[in-house]
Design a protein around this motif. Structure first.
Motif, PDB file in Angstrom:
ATOM      1  N   SER A 118       0.875  -1.005   0.043  1.00  0.00           N
ATOM      2  CA  SER A 118      -0.455  -0.366  -0.238  1.00  0.00           C
ATOM      3  C   SER A 118       1.000   1.515   0.191  1.00  0.00           C
ATOM      4  O   SER A 118       0.547   1.979   0.581  1.00  0.00           O
ATOM      5  N   GLY A 119       1.605   1.552  -0.850  1.00  0.00           N
ATOM      6  CA  GLY A 119       2.845   2.165  -0.630  1.00  0.00           C
ATOM      7  C   GLY A 119       4.319   2.122  -0.257  1.00  0.00           C
ATOM      8  O   GLY A 119       4.795   0.720  -0.550  1.00  0.00           O
ATOM      9  N   ASP A 120       5.232   2.905   0.172  1.00  0.00           N
ATOM     10  CA  ASP A 120       6.355   2.863   0.529  1.00  0.00           C
ATOM     11  C   ASP A 120       6.097   1.819   2.103  1.00  0.00           C
ATOM     12  O   ASP A 120       5.599   2.377   2.610  1.00  0.00           O
ATOM     13  N   LEU A 121       7.991   1.156   1.750  1.00  0.00           N
ATOM     14  CA  LEU A 121       7.402   0.627   2.821  1.00  0.00           C
ATOM     15  C   LEU A 121       7.782   1.510   4.023  1.00  0.00           C
ATOM     16  O   LEU A 121       8.374   3.268   3.871  1.00  0.00           O
ATOM     17  N   PRO A 122       7.572   1.288   5.840  1.00  0.00           N
ATOM     18  CA  PRO A 122       8.179   2.241   6.722  1.00  0.00           C
ATOM     19  C   PRO A 122       9.348   2.325   6.816  1.00  0.00           C
ATOM     20  O   PRO A 122       9.869   1.283   6.081  1.00  0.00           O
ATOM     21  N   PRO A 123      10.527   3.920   7.523  1.00  0.00           N
ATOM     22  CA  PRO A 123      11.935   3.657   6.980  1.00  0.00           C
ATOM     23  C   PRO A 123      12.416   3.373   8.115  1.00  0.00           C
ATOM     24  O   PRO A 123      12.307   1.847   8.667  1.00  0.00           O
ATOM     25  N   ARG A 124      13.429   2.540   7.397  1.00  0.00           N
ATOM     26  CA  ARG A 124      14.253   1.970   8.386  1.00  0.00           C
ATOM     27  C   ARG A 124      14.829   1.933   9.311  1.00  0.00           C
ATOM     28  O   ARG A 124      15.017   2.899  10.152  1.00  0.00           O
ATOM     29  N   PRO A 125      14.274   1.181  10.362  1.00  0.00           N
ATOM     30  CA  PRO A 125      14.666   1.773  12.263  1.00  0.00           C
ATOM     31  C   PRO A 125      16.252   1.478  12.265  1.00  0.00           C
ATOM     32  O   PRO A 125      16.431   2.074  14.222  1.00  0.00           O
ATOM     33  N   GLU A 126      16.979   1.100  11.705  1.00  0.00           N
ATOM     34  CA  GLU A 126      18.398   1.955  12.305  1.00  0.00           C
ATOM     35  C   GLU A 126      18.760   3.196  12.245  1.00  0.00           C
ATOM     36  O   GLU A 126      19.941   3.215  13.023  1.00  0.00           O
ATOM     37  N   CYS A 127      18.544   3.670  11.118  1.00  0.00           N
ATOM     38  CA  CYS A 127      18.993   5.137  11.376  1.00  0.00           C
ATOM     39  C   CYS A 127      18.440   6.136  12.730  1.00  0.00           C
ATOM     40  O   CYS A 127      19.496   6.511  12.664  1.00  0.00           O
ATOM     41  N   ALA A 128      17.064   6.344  12.647  1.00  0.00           N
ATOM     42  CA  ALA A 128      16.977   7.650  13.698  1.00  0.00           C
ATOM     43  C   ALA A 128      18.505   7.103  15.464  1.00  0.00           C
ATOM     44  O   ALA A 128      18.817   7.792  15.028  1.00  0.00           O
ATOM     45  N   PRO A 129      18.442   6.059  15.839  1.00  0.00           N
ATOM     46  CA  PRO A 129      19.123   5.631  16.789  1.00  0.00           C
ATOM     47  C   PRO A 129      20.321   6.052  16.419  1.00  0.00           C
ATOM     48  O   PRO A 129      20.613   6.124  17.653  1.00  0.00           O
ATOM     49  N   LEU A 130      20.604   5.221  15.857  1.00  0.00           N
ATOM     50  CA  LEU A 130      22.006   5.306  15.089  1.00  0.00           C
ATOM     51  C   LEU A 130      22.545   6.950  14.743  1.00  0.00           C
ATOM     52  O   LEU A 130      23.669   7.297  15.269  1.00  0.00           O
ATOM     53  N   TRP A 131      21.990   7.368  14.516  1.00  0.00           N
ATOM     54  CA  TRP A 131      22.255   9.108  13.279  1.00  0.00           C
ATOM     55  C   TRP A 131      21.712   9.916  14.584  1.00  0.00           C
ATOM     56  O   TRP A 131      22.474  11.207  14.256  1.00  0.00           O
ATOM     57  N   HIS A 132      20.209  10.293  15.190  1.00  0.00           N
ATOM     58  CA  HIS A 132      20.094  11.108  14.928  1.00  0.00           C
ATOM     59  C   HIS A 132      20.690  12.216  16.436  1.00  0.00           C
ATOM     60  O   HIS A 132      20.234  13.123  16.261  1.00  0.00           O
ATOM     61  N   HIS A 133      20.831  11.174  17.383  1.00  0.00           N
ATOM     62  CA  HIS A 133      21.135  11.604  18.266  1.00  0.00           C
ATOM     63  C   HIS A 133      22.736  12.695  18.018  1.00  0.00           C
ATOM     64  O   HIS A 133      23.139  13.947  18.700  1.00  0.00           O
ATOM     65  N   GLN A 134      23.586  11.602  17.139  1.00  0.00           N
ATOM     66  CA  GLN A 134      24.573  12.646  17.062  1.00  0.00           C
ATOM     67  C   GLN A 134      25.104  14.117  15.999  1.00  0.00           C
ATOM     68  O   GLN A 134      25.312  15.076  15.507  1.00  0.00           O
ATOM     69  N   VAL A 135      23.149  13.896  15.556  1.00  0.00           N
ATOM     70  CA  VAL A 135      23.406  15.404  14.229  1.00  0.00           C
ATOM     71  C   VAL A 135      22.677  16.018  15.500  1.00  0.00           C
ATOM     72  O   VAL A 135      23.434  17.537  15.503  1.00  0.00           O
ATOM     73  N   LEU A 136      22.013  16.378  16.040  1.00  0.00           N
ATOM     74  CA  LEU A 136      21.512  16.693  17.192  1.00  0.00           C
ATOM     75  C   LEU A 136      22.006  17.411  18.102  1.00  0.00           C
ATOM     76  O   LEU A 136      21.970  18.982  18.071  1.00  0.00           O
ATOM     77  N   ALA A 137      23.441  16.362  18.512  1.00  0.00           N
ATOM     78  CA  ALA A 137      24.153  17.436  19.557  1.00  0.00           C
ATOM     79  C   ALA A 137      25.475  18.219  18.326  1.00  0.00           C
ATOM     80  O   ALA A 137      25.917  19.166  19.357  1.00  0.00           O
ATOM     81  N   LEU A 138      25.213  18.593  17.497  1.00  0.00           N
ATOM     82  CA  LEU A 138      25.693  19.505  15.977  1.00  0.00           C
ATOM     83  C   LEU A 138      25.087  20.582  15.622  1.00  0.00           C
ATOM     84  O   LEU A 138      25.518  21.178  15.259  1.00  0.00           O
TER      85      LEU A 138
END
Length: 194
Positions: free
Chosen positions: A95-115
């Protein structure tokens, strides 16, 4: 300490989910240390995967309309950062695109937000972003969460996805265009003016 451009280089070189990505990895992310507005979306679609430009589709047109921004202002990384929950196109489901891969946000978001210390407003576009960022504040559904948007403002604003597939949701929830969109426009204009 790592700089944001160096972190973005590492993110764009990420191959963690390569075997699960039908079109291969192409992480899409933008921003700068000066960015004041962060847009957290779902995941790139095929058009964005091809162009490498986030929100380069009909969803982006509607989102820019909600924010009252032209493309030049929207893509000005000195003011606006864009970071989806899944940084690569996840593939297509029934029914459309699959959900976002679950690995990305926990791996990268906090690092990006810190900068990105200057972020004053984060738009949580869709339920995946809302569940991740709001935690227990997520009200069980996107509609309930967006209905209670004032509980999170002025620093967080949960939004429905601006996809053309959500036109019916917007028709069923006319309060969104009446209440939330004017607030968004005013808040974004204030942020970008200072």
């Amino acid at each position: 300490m790592e700089t944001l451009p160096c972190l973005f280089e590492r993110i764009r070189a990420c191959r963690l989910c390569e075997a699960q990505l039908p079109l291969g990895p192409r992480p899409v992310i933008r921003g700068s240390e000066q960015s004041r507005l962060l847009i957290v979306g779902q995941a790139p679609g095929t058009r964005v995967h091809a162009s490498g430009i986030p929100w380069d589709d009909a969803s982006g047109e509607r989102l820019r309309h909600w924010l009252a921004l032209d493309k030049d202002r929207f893509y000005d990384e000195s003011h606006i950062a864009i970071m989806p929950m899944g940084l690569c196109y996840p593939g297509r489901g029934r029914s459309g695109d699959l959900p976002p891969r679950p690995e990305c946000a926990p791996l990268w978001h906090h690092q990006v937000l810190a900068l990105m210390p200057n972020i004053e407003l984060t738009l949580l576009v869709g339920q995946y972003a809302q569940q991740f960022y709001l935690g227990k504040g997520f009200r069980g559904s996107l509609t309930e969460t967006v209905t209670h948007w004032r509980a999170f403002a002025p620093t967080l604003v949960p939004l429905p996805h601006p996809s053309p597939r959500n036109t019916l949701w917007l028709k069923k929830n006319p309060w969104f265009e009446v209440e939330v969109v004017p607030f968004l426009r005013q808040r974004v204009a204030q942020l970008l003016a200072t």
